[in-house]
Design a protein around this motif. Structure first.
Motif, PDB file in Angstrom:
ATOM      1  N   MET A   1       0.824  -0.955   0.089  1.00 18.91           N
ATOM      2  CA  MET A   1      -0.083  -0.022  -0.027  1.00 18.91           C
ATOM      3  C   MET A   1       1.017   1.227  -0.013  1.00 18.91           C
ATOM      4  N   GLY A   2       0.303   2.324  -0.410  1.00 15.60           N
ATOM      5  CA  GLY A   2       1.014   3.395  -0.446  1.00 15.60           C
ATOM      6  C   GLY A   2       0.962   4.359   0.653  1.00 15.60           C
ATOM      7  N   ARG A   3       1.202   5.543   0.854  1.00 13.87           N
ATOM      8  CA  ARG A   3       1.530   6.411   1.953  1.00 13.87           C
ATOM      9  C   ARG A   3       0.207   6.543   2.444  1.00 13.87           C
ATOM     10  N   LYS A   4       0.153   6.670   4.175  1.00 14.10           N
ATOM     11  CA  LYS A   4      -0.928   7.058   4.816  1.00 14.10           C
ATOM     12  C   LYS A   4      -1.227   8.367   5.106  1.00 14.10           C
ATOM     13  N   SER A   5      -2.625   8.795   5.070  1.00 16.00           N
ATOM     14  CA  SER A   5      -2.817  10.323   5.430  1.00 16.00           C
ATOM     15  C   SER A   5      -3.696  10.147   6.371  1.00 16.00           C
ATOM     16  N   LEU A   6      -3.525  10.888   7.711  1.00 16.74           N
ATOM     17  CA  LEU A   6      -4.256  11.032   8.716  1.00 16.74           C
ATOM     18  C   LEU A   6      -5.485  11.699   8.447  1.00 16.74           C
ATOM     19  N   ILE A   7      -6.714  11.293   8.666  1.00 14.96           N
ATOM     20  CA  ILE A   7      -8.043  12.107   8.271  1.00 14.96           C
ATOM     21  C   ILE A   7      -8.834  12.060   9.294  1.00 14.96           C
ATOM     22  N   LEU A   8      -8.657  11.791  10.529  1.00 13.05           N
ATOM     23  CA  LEU A   8      -9.416  11.912  11.794  1.00 13.05           C
ATOM     24  C   LEU A   8      -8.147  11.679  13.011  1.00 13.05           C
ATOM     25  N   THR A   9      -8.033  12.850  13.655  1.00 12.85           N
ATOM     26  CA  THR A   9      -7.032  12.608  14.930  1.00 12.85           C
ATOM     27  C   THR A   9      -7.922  12.083  16.038  1.00 12.85           C
ATOM     28  N   ASP A  10      -7.265  11.911  17.156  1.00  6.97           N
ATOM     29  CA  ASP A  10      -7.602  11.001  18.295  1.00  6.97           C
ATOM     30  C   ASP A  10      -8.876  12.163  18.817  1.00  6.97           C
ATOM     31  N   ALA A  11      -8.544  13.446  18.884  1.00  7.84           N
ATOM     32  CA  ALA A  11      -9.964  14.190  19.562  1.00  7.84           C
ATOM     33  C   ALA A  11     -10.949  14.253  18.563  1.00  7.84           C
ATOM     34  N   GLN A  12     -10.936  14.035  17.223  1.00  7.22           N
ATOM     35  CA  GLN A  12     -11.860  14.175  16.212  1.00  7.22           C
ATOM     36  C   GLN A  12     -12.620  12.622  16.418  1.00  7.22           C
ATOM     37  N   VAL A  13     -11.894  11.513  16.537  1.00 13.44           N
ATOM     38  CA  VAL A  13     -12.392  10.418  16.688  1.00 13.44           C
ATOM     39  C   VAL A  13     -13.236  10.274  17.936  1.00 13.44           C
ATOM     40  N   ARG A  14     -12.924  10.940  19.200  1.00 15.05           N
ATOM     41  CA  ARG A  14     -13.465  10.609  20.428  1.00 15.05           C
ATOM     42  C   ARG A  14     -14.741  11.828  20.363  1.00 15.05           C
ATOM     43  N   GLN A  15     -14.678  12.777  19.766  1.00 14.62           N
ATOM     44  CA  GLN A  15     -15.907  13.804  19.196  1.00 14.62           C
ATOM     45  C   GLN A  15     -17.027  13.187  18.453  1.00 14.62           C
ATOM     46  N   LYS A  16     -16.484  12.336  17.558  1.00 13.80           N
ATOM     47  CA  LYS A  16     -17.486  11.597  16.744  1.00 13.80           C
ATOM     48  C   LYS A  16     -18.269  10.552  17.469  1.00 13.80           C
ATOM     49  N   ILE A  17     -17.405   9.996  18.233  1.00 11.79           N
ATOM     50  CA  ILE A  17     -17.945   8.778  18.805  1.00 11.79           C
ATOM     51  C   ILE A  17     -19.215   9.388  19.847  1.00 11.79           C
ATOM     52  N   LYS A  18     -18.954  10.521  20.577  1.00 11.86           N
ATOM     53  CA  LYS A  18     -19.738  11.234  21.581  1.00 11.86           C
ATOM     54  C   LYS A  18     -21.040  11.718  20.849  1.00 11.86           C
ATOM     55  N   ARG A  19     -20.659  11.987  19.371  1.00 13.77           N
ATOM     56  CA  ARG A  19     -21.806  12.582  18.726  1.00 13.77           C
ATOM     57  C   ARG A  19     -22.701  11.363  18.236  1.00 13.77           C
ATOM     58  N   ILE A  20     -22.066  10.391  17.992  1.00 17.86           N
ATOM     59  CA  ILE A  20     -22.945   9.088  17.443  1.00 17.86           C
ATOM     60  C   ILE A  20     -23.770   8.670  18.823  1.00 17.86           C
ATOM     61  N   ALA A  21     -23.017   8.663  20.168  1.00 11.60           N
ATOM     62  CA  ALA A  21     -23.627   8.100  21.323  1.00 11.60           C
ATOM     63  C   ALA A  21     -25.017   9.071  21.554  1.00 11.60           C
ATOM     64  N   TYR A  22     -24.967  10.220  21.276  1.00 14.42           N
ATOM     65  CA  TYR A  22     -26.190  11.052  21.509  1.00 14.42           C
ATOM     66  C   TYR A  22     -27.082  10.944  20.536  1.00 14.42           C
ATOM     67  N   GLU A  23     -26.785  10.711  19.414  1.00 10.34           N
ATOM     68  CA  GLU A  23     -27.797  10.661  18.328  1.00 10.34           C
ATOM     69  C   GLU A  23     -28.560   9.156  18.646  1.00 10.34           C
ATOM     70  N   ILE A  24     -27.781   8.203  18.890  1.00 11.02           N
ATOM     71  CA  ILE A  24     -28.272   6.576  19.290  1.00 11.02           C
ATOM     72  C   ILE A  24     -29.581   7.110  20.623  1.00 11.02           C
ATOM     73  N   TYR A  25     -28.936   7.728  21.551  1.00 13.98           N
ATOM     74  CA  TYR A  25     -30.022   7.833  22.512  1.00 13.98           C
ATOM     75  C   TYR A  25     -31.033   8.777  22.443  1.00 13.98           C
TER      76      TYR A  25
END
Length: 167
Positions: A1-25
């Protein structure tokens, strides 16, 4: 495979998980129990992270189960749950995986749920690539990503580092 590009940082992933949790609830606040069904390995880890977020915000019972299948040969392998299917009767299920590509894994993962009368099934993914070949819709997606079919999305959900890369 080629070069990896970061598309979501740790903080962004954590925020997305929190948002999904709120939507599910928000969409299931009238339920007595929500079953989070994570597809092994990464989908189960994402489901576990969602469980932790939901336990903080939702005053309802949240149960985590696993879905085991061979993602590369789902028709030749058994698709199993880490619980008895009778426990799912009349429950709301959220089927969870890390990345939605063609919808194939989610489609095959539905098989055990068809053996019991459940209330509803929803789907959640961290990254939706939208290359659907199966009629699977994601109700909860942390990130919509336009990619070519040849590109690869790598999700890392380690304890201290949660990131998403495109390769």
């Amino acid at each position: 495979m080629g070069r990896k590009s970061l598309i979501l940082t740790d903080a962004q992933v954590r925020q997305k998980i929190k948002r999904i949790a709120y939507e599910i609830y928000e969409n299931n606040s009238q339920e007595k129990e929500i079953i989070l069904a994570g597809i092994y390995e990464q989908g189960y880890e994402l489901a576990n992270l969602l469980l932790k977020e939901l336990e903080v915000i939702a005053p309802i019972k949240i149960t985590l189960i696993g879905v085991k299948l061979d993602k590369f040969a789902p028709t030749q392998s058994e698709i199993a749950l880490t619980c008895n299917v009778s426990q799912l009767k009349n429950k709301c299920i959220v089927l969870i995986d890390d990345v939605m590509n063609t919808g194939r894994t989610m489609a095959y993962s539905l098989k055990p749920f068809l053996n019991v009368k459940i209330k509803k099934i929803e789907t959640a993914v961290l990254v939706n690539r939208s290359h659907t070949e199966f009629p699977i819709l994601t109700q909860y997606a942390g990130y919509q990503l336009s990619t070519t079919i040849n590109e690869h999305v790598e999700v890392q959900l380690e304890r201290d580092k949660k990131e998403v890369y495109l390769q």
